[in-house]
Design an enzyme around this catalytic site. Structure first.
Site, PDB file in Angstrom:
ATOM      1  N   GLY A 124      30.688  55.271 -22.963  1.00 21.28           N
ATOM      2  CA  GLY A 124      30.942  55.718 -21.849  1.00 21.28           C
ATOM      3  C   GLY A 124      30.331  55.121 -20.388  1.00 21.28           C
ATOM      4  CG  ASP A 174      28.755  42.725 -21.291  1.00 28.72           C
ATOM      5  OD1 ASP A 174      27.904  43.146 -20.813  1.00 28.72           O
ATOM      6  OD2 ASP A 174      29.810  44.036 -21.353  1.00 28.72           O
ATOM      7  CE1 TYR A 224      34.445  43.770 -15.881  1.00 30.43           C
ATOM      8  CE2 TYR A 224      36.680  42.672 -16.117  1.00 30.43           C
ATOM      9  CZ  TYR A 224      35.172  42.561 -16.325  1.00 30.43           C
ATOM     10  OH  TYR A 224      34.551  41.734 -17.350  1.00 30.43           O
TER      11      TYR A 224
END
Length: 387
Positions: A124, A174, A224
């Site tokens: 997290g 990412d 998000y």
């Protein structure tokens, strides 16, 4: 770590001569946040921490998964014949999603596999444990099954699986940073066309320090996707008055000239962040290449302010870490990194100020938030590999 995952594999599945060990890194983004799904630039680097695995093919179509990160965990079983997203909750949805995505792209697995993973990315934290696991799985599939895919393909397949299997509408940054990482370099990536170059990171007398809020966050459950939708709607409004494919196509001057086409105040301010952050990132990479680390740090700080005030993705935990860092003379720059709503800040700190940074920021954080932040001095590593 190689021995650790191989021993873990043997303990869970028994001794196998054909088992292999693998690694894929985590990543930190130095600047360029929430620009990757807006056709803008990002500037991430791979880390030396990440996800390790031991894996071997099976003779049937069964899939077996085990994580060494959970105490008293059980083996999670699945099958190549049951990869429906609805039936696959929990952490194994990430590797299963990649298998599913490979098959959607025409790469069929003839046999299943046994997999053990161990990660040393804090859970997290926003350092991309999910992208690390996705790229790692793709890398293993390529190696074990002989699929003809590049590392860049692995990034795109990982993103496809997270978007369509896991339901998080993430951009490409990412997975790209994890798959394409290069030691001692960050990646200056234009997400509009995936053109990129490596920029050597020379932080003479400084270190990259990650501060983890230890606030748990889950991007799919967070706001998000709402931020992404706001930017998409703003883009559609702007496209009626200016010929662009993404918000990243706009200069600051062009945005200011056309921003009134965005009819909603909230959408306008979200789009403003995407445009200004993209230009900050371009400027920051130029500053770094020019050896102007002071300017780079100033732009990092501006990035955090924009993420706090315009994009509204920081929260009291991240703001406390960044704002306390700014008070310390030896801090070159500090900002939140990752999706936000928890996770980490990334700071560039002079060597002689690191102890003061950890002590003073840590104390202020504990007093304000009520629990401890965790600090990591990180190094820039390479991409996925067979160990």
């Amino acid at each position: 770590m190689k021995d650790k995952v191989l021993e873990g594999f043997e303990k869970i599945y028994g001794k196998r001569d054909d088992v292999k060990a693998y690694f894929a890194p985590g990543r930190v983004n130095l600047i360029g946040e929430h620009t990757d799904y807006n056709g803008g630039h990002v500037f991430p680097c791979a880390l030396t921490i990440g996800t390790y695995a031991a894996c071997a093919k099976r003779d049937d179509r069964k899939l077996r998964f085990y994580s060494m990160n959970f105490d008293n965990a059980a083996v999670v079983e699945g099958s190549l014949d049951n990869l429906d997203p609805e039936n696959n909750p929990g952490w194994t949805a990430y590797p299963k999603g990649v298998v599913w995505a490979f098959e959607k792209k025409g790469f069929k697995l003839d046999k299943g596999f046994d997999l053990v993973i161990y990660g040393n990315i804090p859970n997290g934290s926003g350092l991309s444990s999910s992208a690390s696991l996705e790229v790692l799985t793709g890398y293993i599939l390529r190696d074990l099954y002989g699929f003809d895919v590049t590392n860049q393909d692995l990034a795109l397949i990982g993103q496809y699986s997270e978007n369509n299997y896991n339901g998080c509408n993430c951009g490409i940054m990412d997975q790209f940073a994890v798959a394409m990482g290069k030691e001692d370099n960050a990646i200056f990536l234009d997400t509009a066309d995936l053109s990129f170059d490596y920029a050597p990171i020379s932080l003479k007398g400084c270190k990259i320090v990650i501060a983890n809020t230890n606030k748990k966050h889950k991007l799919t459950d967070s706001q998000y996707n709402a931020r992404r939708s706001a930017c998409e709607e703003a883009l559609a409004e702007l496209q009626k008055v200016v010929d662009i494919k993404g918000l990243g196509d706009l200069s600051i001057e062009e945005f200011e000239a056309h921003k009134d086409a965005i009819k909603d105040d909230d959408r306008r301010i979200k789009a403003k962040h995407a445009v200004y952050e993209n230009q900050r990132t371009i400027e920051a990479v130029k500053a770094l290449k020019d050896g102007d680390i002071k300017k780079f740090g100033e732009l990092m700080n501006q990035s955090h302010v924009s993420l706090r005030d315009d994009y509204d993705v920081t929260g009291v935990e991240l703001d406390t870490l960044a704002e306390e860092a700014w008070k310390i003379p030896g801090v070159i720059g500090s900002r939140m990194t990752g999706g936000g709503f928890g996770g980490c800040t990334v700071s560039i700190v002079k060597d002689e100020a690191i102890d003061e940074f950890k002590e003073k920021v840590g104390k202020a954080y504990r007093e304000k938030i009520g629990y401890d932040a965790t600090f990591y001095i990180v190094e820039i590593g390479g991409g996925p590999t067979v160990l």
